[in-house]
Design a protein around this motif. Sequence first.
Motif, mmCIF file in Angstrom:
data_model
loop_
_atom_site.group_PDB
_atom_site.id
_atom_site.type_symbol
_atom_site.label_atom_id
_atom_site.label_comp_id
_atom_site.label_asym_id
_atom_site.label_seq_id
_atom_site.Cartn_x
_atom_site.Cartn_y
_atom_site.Cartn_z
ATOM 1 N N LEU A 292 -71.505 43.299 28.238
ATOM 2 C CA LEU A 292 -70.331 44.121 28.505
ATOM 3 C C LEU A 292 -69.589 43.632 29.741
ATOM 4 O O LEU A 292 -68.346 43.673 29.785
ATOM 5 N N ARG A 293 -70.326 43.168 30.739
ATOM 6 C CA ARG A 293 -69.652 42.623 31.924
ATOM 7 C C ARG A 293 -68.838 41.390 31.567
ATOM 8 O O ARG A 293 -67.703 41.215 32.031
ATOM 9 N N ARG A 294 -69.397 40.517 30.748
ATOM 10 C CA ARG A 294 -68.694 39.285 30.400
ATOM 11 C C ARG A 294 -67.496 39.555 29.495
ATOM 12 O O ARG A 294 -66.511 38.823 29.525
ATOM 13 N N LEU A 295 -67.567 40.603 28.676
ATOM 14 C CA LEU A 295 -66.436 40.934 27.807
ATOM 15 C C LEU A 295 -65.267 41.491 28.609
ATOM 16 O O LEU A 295 -64.099 41.251 28.268
ATOM 17 N N GLY A 296 -65.548 42.222 29.672
ATOM 18 C CA GLY A 296 -64.481 42.811 30.471
ATOM 19 C C GLY A 296 -63.740 43.896 29.718
ATOM 20 O O GLY A 296 -64.253 44.511 28.777
ATOM 21 N N ARG B 107 -74.205 32.381 25.630
ATOM 22 C CA ARG B 107 -74.634 31.037 26.032
ATOM 23 C C ARG B 107 -73.459 30.064 25.981
ATOM 24 O O ARG B 107 -73.320 29.189 26.832
ATOM 25 N N ALA B 108 -72.609 30.210 24.959
ATOM 26 C CA ALA B 108 -71.443 29.334 24.865
ATOM 27 C C ALA B 108 -70.499 29.567 26.038
ATOM 28 O O ALA B 108 -69.923 28.620 26.589
ATOM 29 N N ARG B 109 -70.310 30.828 26.439
ATOM 30 C CA ARG B 109 -69.453 31.125 27.584
ATOM 31 C C ARG B 109 -70.000 30.494 28.864
ATOM 32 O O ARG B 109 -69.249 30.091 29.746
ATOM 33 N N ASP B 110 -71.324 30.421 28.971
ATOM 34 C CA ASP B 110 -71.949 29.895 30.186
ATOM 35 C C ASP B 110 -72.099 28.375 30.161
ATOM 36 O O ASP B 110 -72.570 27.788 31.128
ATOM 37 N N THR B 111 -71.758 27.742 29.037
ATOM 38 C CA THR B 111 -71.905 26.294 28.930
ATOM 39 C C THR B 111 -70.748 25.597 29.640
ATOM 40 O O THR B 111 -69.578 25.868 29.343
ATOM 41 N N ALA B 112 -71.067 24.724 30.568
ATOM 42 C CA ALA B 112 -70.028 24.001 31.310
ATOM 43 C C ALA B 112 -69.655 22.726 30.570
ATOM 44 O O ALA B 112 -70.509 22.079 29.957
ATOM 45 N N PRO B 113 -68.391 22.340 30.605
ATOM 46 C CA PRO B 113 -67.999 21.074 29.969
ATOM 47 C C PRO B 113 -68.612 19.902 30.719
ATOM 48 O O PRO B 113 -68.861 19.987 31.929
ATOM 49 N N ARG C 141 -75.854 49.313 4.053
ATOM 50 C CA ARG C 141 -74.543 49.713 4.555
ATOM 51 C C ARG C 141 -74.232 48.987 5.858
ATOM 52 O O ARG C 141 -75.115 48.768 6.681
ATOM 53 N N VAL C 142 -72.959 48.618 6.023
ATOM 54 C CA VAL C 142 -72.514 47.917 7.219
ATOM 55 C C VAL C 142 -72.231 48.926 8.330
ATOM 56 O O VAL C 142 -71.491 49.906 8.127
ATOM 57 N N HIS C 143 -72.826 48.692 9.494
ATOM 58 C CA HIS C 143 -72.551 49.490 10.688
ATOM 59 C C HIS C 143 -71.863 48.582 11.695
ATOM 60 O O HIS C 143 -72.370 47.499 12.021
ATOM 61 N N VAL C 144 -70.709 49.029 12.196
ATOM 62 C CA VAL C 144 -69.914 48.234 13.130
ATOM 63 C C VAL C 144 -70.248 48.668 14.551
ATOM 64 O O VAL C 144 -70.098 49.848 14.896
ATOM 65 N N LEU C 145 -70.717 47.723 15.356
ATOM 66 C CA LEU C 145 -70.999 47.972 16.763
ATOM 67 C C LEU C 145 -69.876 47.328 17.571
ATOM 68 O O LEU C 145 -69.799 46.102 17.676
ATOM 69 N N LEU C 146 -68.971 48.152 18.097
ATOM 70 C CA LEU C 146 -67.793 47.677 18.810
ATOM 71 C C LEU C 146 -68.084 47.693 20.305
ATOM 72 O O LEU C 146 -68.277 48.758 20.908
ATOM 73 N N CYS C 147 -68.095 46.501 20.909
ATOM 74 C CA CYS C 147 -68.473 46.348 22.311
ATOM 75 C C CYS C 147 -67.243 45.967 23.139
ATOM 76 O O CYS C 147 -66.488 45.058 22.756
#
Length: 970
Positions: free
Chosen positions: A539-543, A664-670, A557-563
Amino acid sequence: MVFAAPGEALTRAEELLGADPPPLHASVAHQVIGIWQRDFGDTRRALAHLRRARDLAARADSAEREADVLATLGVALVHAGRTRAGLAAFERGVARGSGHTRARVLYRRAYVWWVLGRHGEALEDVRRAIPVLRQAEDVIWTARALTLRATVHLALGSVERADADFTAAEALWDTTGQEHDKADAVESRGLAAFRAGDVPAALRLLDEAEERYAKLGTPTFMLTIRRCEVLMAAGLATEALTEADAAVAALDGIGGQSTRKAELLLVAARAARLAGEPQTALARAAVAVRLFAGQRRTWYETHARLVLIEARVATGRGSGRLVADAAAVAERLVAFGAPAAPEASLLAGRIALDLGWTADAERHLAVAARSRHSGPPLARMTGWAAQALRARAAGSARGVLEACRRGLDVLDDHRMTLGASELRARATAQGAELAALAQRASLVSGGPRRLLGWSERWRATVLSAPPTRPPADPVLLSTMTAFRELASRADEARSEGGRPAPALEREQRRLEREIRSRTLHMRGEAPGDGDRFDVARLLRRLGDDVRLVELAVLDGRVHVLLCGQGRVRRFEAGLLAEAEGEAEHVQAGLRRLAHPGAEARLPLVEAAGARLQELLLGPAAAHLGSGPVVVVPPGRLHRVPWALLPALRERVLSVSPSASSWLRARDTAPPPGGRQLLVRGPGLASGGAEVPELSARYAGTRPRGGSAAEPRPPGAPAGTREPLPRGDRRSHGEHLDQREQGEQGIRGERSRTHAVPPDGGTPRDPRPVDGGAGDARSARSALREDGGSERGRPGGGGRGLPDVPGDGAAPRGGTVVLEGDDARVPRVLRELDGAALAHIAAHGTFRADSPLFSSLRMADGPLIVHDFERLDRSPYRIILPCCDTARFASVGADELLGLVTALLPLGTAGVVACTAPVNDAAVVPLMLALHKGLDAGLSLAEALRDARAALPGDAVHQATGWAFSAFGAA
């Protein structure tokens, strides 16, 4: 000789009989032929020869010879299903023999007791035989007896005792020339490794034993049974069923042993049940029960009855009678000391729970739960599953979650011992019930946050750690090179003649099996806790702007978890089955829209997208805000073109296999340097027309520090590119007309590798790696001439990537273009390793039957997923403008196998790939606009959104834009 060199022994015996030998010698010859027929041929003929051998021994008045033949006859009778007559032959043999001969008879009767599942009698007879055999210094028979005792110990779950006996037997075999028995020792070590929980070692040893048997021409029915057991434990149940059924057919074809047929049918029944084919399991198990009963093999019959009950439950036949049957099976298995007893108790408890018989369920589940603290991993998981069901029946959500956590921890430790990503993915199926129990308990008592945590606990777990890198195995490397050559030749044969080349395709399949087999042998790294998912961190990273939509499926049944915005909300959507069906309709529509003339279908596809939105997002669609959206779908919805959903169509949209993977992708540096790679494979209808233009663009711009420009904040303006002129844009297998070929200037001459300096200027035109000719062997020769090697880089695990950058490698921060004959797999892999951005324009092929052989077509053949796993670090960003590159196989609990999921654990933070066949010509303007956005500092998701908006409004281009998705977070 009949075991060391069976063919030669048979020939010698027949020659001896042709020379009119005395009765004593003739008895030996007939016994040898009888053994050969029993093990390698027809059981009926074996019995005829052995009875003749017995009669000749009696005529020779040799009690020792007669006792020895009676033992062989007893084994053959039992294998033929005539158990009572076989045991009677042994009684006479023990009475007739003495000393050393009697010990050999006792050893063979112990073997028969093992075949019959009477392990106590087997241990007693072998205990009496071993001291006598040792005193007689009979090395061969002592080693056989030790091997048999070890096998019985394994059947009783005593792995340590078995290991000690196997070690002692192997030391004795090393002093002999008994090649068959040496192969049997290797097979037995494989069985021991499996019982100890080491699946990769078991597969490696069983494959080695199979190679040894093949040299002797020995049938391998027992080996097939053991291999199938290992395959099932590894989650490869469908493969095990195929092998078992093929072995049954082969055994029937030679009139082979009835006992082996019954065992193979039991294995096939278990495999069918695990593969989700309950009717097939019912049929196989019913025949196995009947055969075992006729053979008086109660131990095996009881195991077959367990599978029969499981299959009946799977077909929806739960009843009070089945509770009683499962309980009776459990009691018999406990009496036998069989490790499968907890499974039967768990089954009885599960059926009783479904019937509402809580007291009966508690009694049976309590017995099954005792196995949770000891034994191999799968047995402990059975115990934790029983404990979780007990807690659910008692109304303790906390107890359910604790049992599920402990059980899945056991699975994690087991999974991390597996090196191959395929095995890791398939092994998760063992935890599906535990994960589902935890999700239901979370839904009832823990709120949306807890449900999100448990949805992540078992979603895309294979991506939580990189796969074990393939070793620097020369055989594996040469096999992969040969596979590429064969695949390339098979493609040429099909394109030139329009017909498949059966011989080439058979050899290609054989090489595929060898590559896969060697890959499955890899052992994983040491178990570790890894990076546990933290909802607060997500949640912190999503802002406040970004929304992450995770779709969890509970009871269909599909349950949607909106973060987002610091909280997790849950919404109910539609049924998964209906969403899957709608997604298939959409895919069919996109395939049709890839061809001109299907414009009338565009409204139908758009309407299907609206229906998909209602089924998958439901009321959550109205709460997505205005910022970027990350969608985390379950494995069964991996083919949904998310950009087609109305609420997502104009958004910055990315897809991720799990929230953990996105973090993990967000934390990956180029990587440093910002090197780009552009690859153009053969046979594209557009000729990969975007590649020359992209090459010119990157030649005129200096990369900004990292992988190109840093991604700009969401919402900043982005430019678009004027699309290519619309002309005769055609789909796969067709060519652009000559006018377009002339305008684009990319066909009619041989392309070469060139590297674009980071500051522009004139591209270099170096000598190609392989001199522009020939096959993969010439490429390897050129590498060696340049000072390179086929070995791995220092510190890189030695996985077969060349050491040197080679002529034409880009300077730091530059661009490499590989096309024509230079777009060969070894060179492409070398340049991919550690690149900041890679764009590969090539035909993509998805292999549903074997997803890790999904490929991109290069000049020298397919670049497969196994190749990518050899990289030290896959490109930070990779763009795959190829058909079906975003298709996956859904396996295990909720795992995906395919090209994109192979890249994400290896250092790739973002991928653009395609879920459907697309029009090659329409891809070109989309790709040019995408790269223009990247050059302006956009992320892949932002650039793809703007590139879609820049496309012409016709059906072909719109469908092309919807077919592409951005994965990850770069």
